[in-house]
Design an enzyme around this catalytic site. Structure first.
Site, short mmCIF file in Angstrom:
data_model
loop_
_atom_site.label_atom_id
_atom_site.label_comp_id
_atom_site.label_asym_id
_atom_site.label_seq_id
_atom_site.Cartn_x
_atom_site.Cartn_y
_atom_site.Cartn_z
N LYS A 1 74.53 13.62 28.24
CA LYS A 1 74.11 13.61 29.78
C LYS A 1 73.97 15.24 30.33
O LYS A 1 74.81 15.90 29.98
CB LYS A 1 75.45 13.05 30.68
CG LYS A 1 75.68 11.39 30.16
CD LYS A 1 74.41 10.67 30.70
CE LYS A 1 74.87 9.31 30.43
NZ LYS A 1 73.94 8.34 31.43
N GLU B 1 66.42 1.86 32.21
CA GLU B 1 67.83 1.24 32.19
C GLU B 1 67.86 0.24 33.25
O GLU B 1 68.71 -0.98 33.12
CB GLU B 1 68.87 2.03 31.91
CG GLU B 1 69.22 2.98 33.06
CD GLU B 1 70.17 4.10 32.64
OE1 GLU B 1 69.87 4.75 31.69
OE2 GLU B 1 71.32 4.15 33.43
N HIS C 1 69.26 -0.25 26.41
CA HIS C 1 70.37 0.40 26.98
C HIS C 1 71.63 -0.59 26.92
O HIS C 1 71.34 -1.77 27.06
CB HIS C 1 70.01 0.96 28.61
CG HIS C 1 70.78 1.59 29.41
ND1 HIS C 1 71.95 0.68 30.11
CD2 HIS C 1 71.46 2.82 29.74
CE1 HIS C 1 72.78 1.61 30.59
NE2 HIS C 1 72.59 2.72 30.43
MG MG Z 1 70.29 6.65 31.16
#
Ligand code: MG
Length: 373
Positions: free
Chosen positions: A159, A241, A291
């Site tokens: 991330k 997602e 996802h």
């Molecule tokens: Mg994502």
């Protein structure tokens, strides 16, 4: 095949230490599992995610009274009805009803979805590395290296977007140096940047070829910026997602916004739309990498569906896209006997979803009904 009972299992786990991404901290993991049983004794499991107090009330007041006595064979109509009230419960319902119909036939759900094309599906290790500790980068590098070393993942998602770009790039530089040659990297910004900020990653992406994709760098309604970034960025752009309909994915693809779409079985309002979205990607010649961060059963359904998908390329060993695999603290994942080895998950054999779930095993994680943040 009348529905005789709907048992609900709200599951909750308080994390030993918060972790997070650009959207904030997680202090717990939670989901609702439910089992539908027919008058003839067939069962099917579904999962949905939302605020547990809301889900419990929804099931009690509307979902269970609506489902009792209904015929599972009318599952398209049933899912469409529930979807008007609560799309995420409809997603779980579509899973459970698919399993019941498959169990009735003595087949795997894969047999309903065109048939399995592979016995293993690749998964990528998905990390949420932010903590409030000043040494978060060092701790993250140690955790990623240890996980890759122990579990053999060769695809990893990290991330970014919740810290200044230079700090996130120091993190990625430390990771890629430590694990050089062993891993390919996806970088997920959770829609944090504008076009200029997202473009600051291009120089790093050009330095090497070990990148999988750049995920949701911008808000997904900024289609013009996505097109521009795609034309400049040396790695594929991924996203979607939170897409809740197949039409939404069709729009993004027609607009030329994405190279890789990322539908989620728990977010799409039904396995029908999920399967349609996988096939849409194949029809339009783009990659689809599901996802699957929020649930455990829903991840298994994604793996089962991915095992039925035609390959996206003819490249040996790289012709099916990976499914997301959450590697952060989440003991709910132990409730299913499905674990990756060397970055691949063996697709369960047998009728339904191929695994038996003992409701007693869920007791340890049952939510106690108290409030939580
Ligand atoms: Mg994502």
């Amino acid at each position: 095949m009348r529905i005789e009972a709907v048992e609900t299992y709200p599951l909750f786990w308080r994390l030993s230490e918060p972790y997070g991404d650009a959207n904030g901290w997680k202090t717990y993991r939670a989901c609702m599992w439910f089992r539908i049983r027919t008058s003839s004794g067939l069962t099917g499991w579904g999962e949905c995610t939302d605020w547990l107090p809301t889900l419990v009330k929804e099931f009690e007041n509307r979902i269970i009274p609506c489902l009792l006595g209904k015929n599972c064979l009318n599952r398209g109509e049933l899912v469409a009805t529930i979807r008007k009230w609560h799309p995420r419960i409809a997603a779980g319902l579509s899973m459970a009803l698919a399993e019941i119909v498959a169990n009735h036939a003595g087949l795997s759900v894969c047999d309903l979805w065109g048939g399995r094309r592979r016995n293993e599906v690749p998964v990528y290790a998905s990390f949420q590395s932010y903590t409030d500790r000043p040494d978060w980068i060092d701790r993250s590098v140690r955790k990623v290296a240890q996980t890759v070393d122990e579990s053999g993942f060769d695809l990893v998602k990290i991330k970014v977007g919740g810290k200044p770009i230079q700090e996130d790039q120091r993190h990625l530089a430390a990771l890629t140096y430590t694990l050089r040659g062993a891993v390919k990297w996806a970088v997920d910004a959770n829609q944090s940047y504008d076009l200029a900020a997202a473009s600051q990653w291009n120089h790093m992406f050009r330095e090497d070829d070990h990148w999988l994709w750049f995920e949701e760098p911008l808000p997904l309604d900024e289609i013009d910026s996505y097109r521009l970034l795609r034309s400049r960025c040396p790695v594929p752009i991924a996203g979607g997602e939170n897409g809740s309909t197949t039409q939404r994915f069709l729009f993004w693809l027609h607009q030329g916004a994405l190279d890789v779409i990322q539908p989620d079985t728990a977010h799409l309002g039904g396995m029908g739309d999920f399967l349609d979205t996988l096939r849409l990607a194949r029809h339009l010649g783009v990659r689809v990498s599901p996802h699957a961060y929020d649930g455990i059963l829903s991840r298994l359904y994604a793996i089962l569906a991915q095992s039925c998908l035609p390959p996206w390329s003819k490249m040996d060993g790289e012709n099916i896209e990976p499914v997301e695999w959450d590697v952060m603290e989440n003991p709910l994942a132990t409730l299913l006997p499905v674990q990756p080895k060397k970055g691949r998950v063996r697709v369960p054999d047998g009728p339904g979803i191929g695994v038996e779930i003992d409701p007693c095993s869920l007791r340890r994680y049952l939510w106690d009904g108290t409030g939580y943040q």
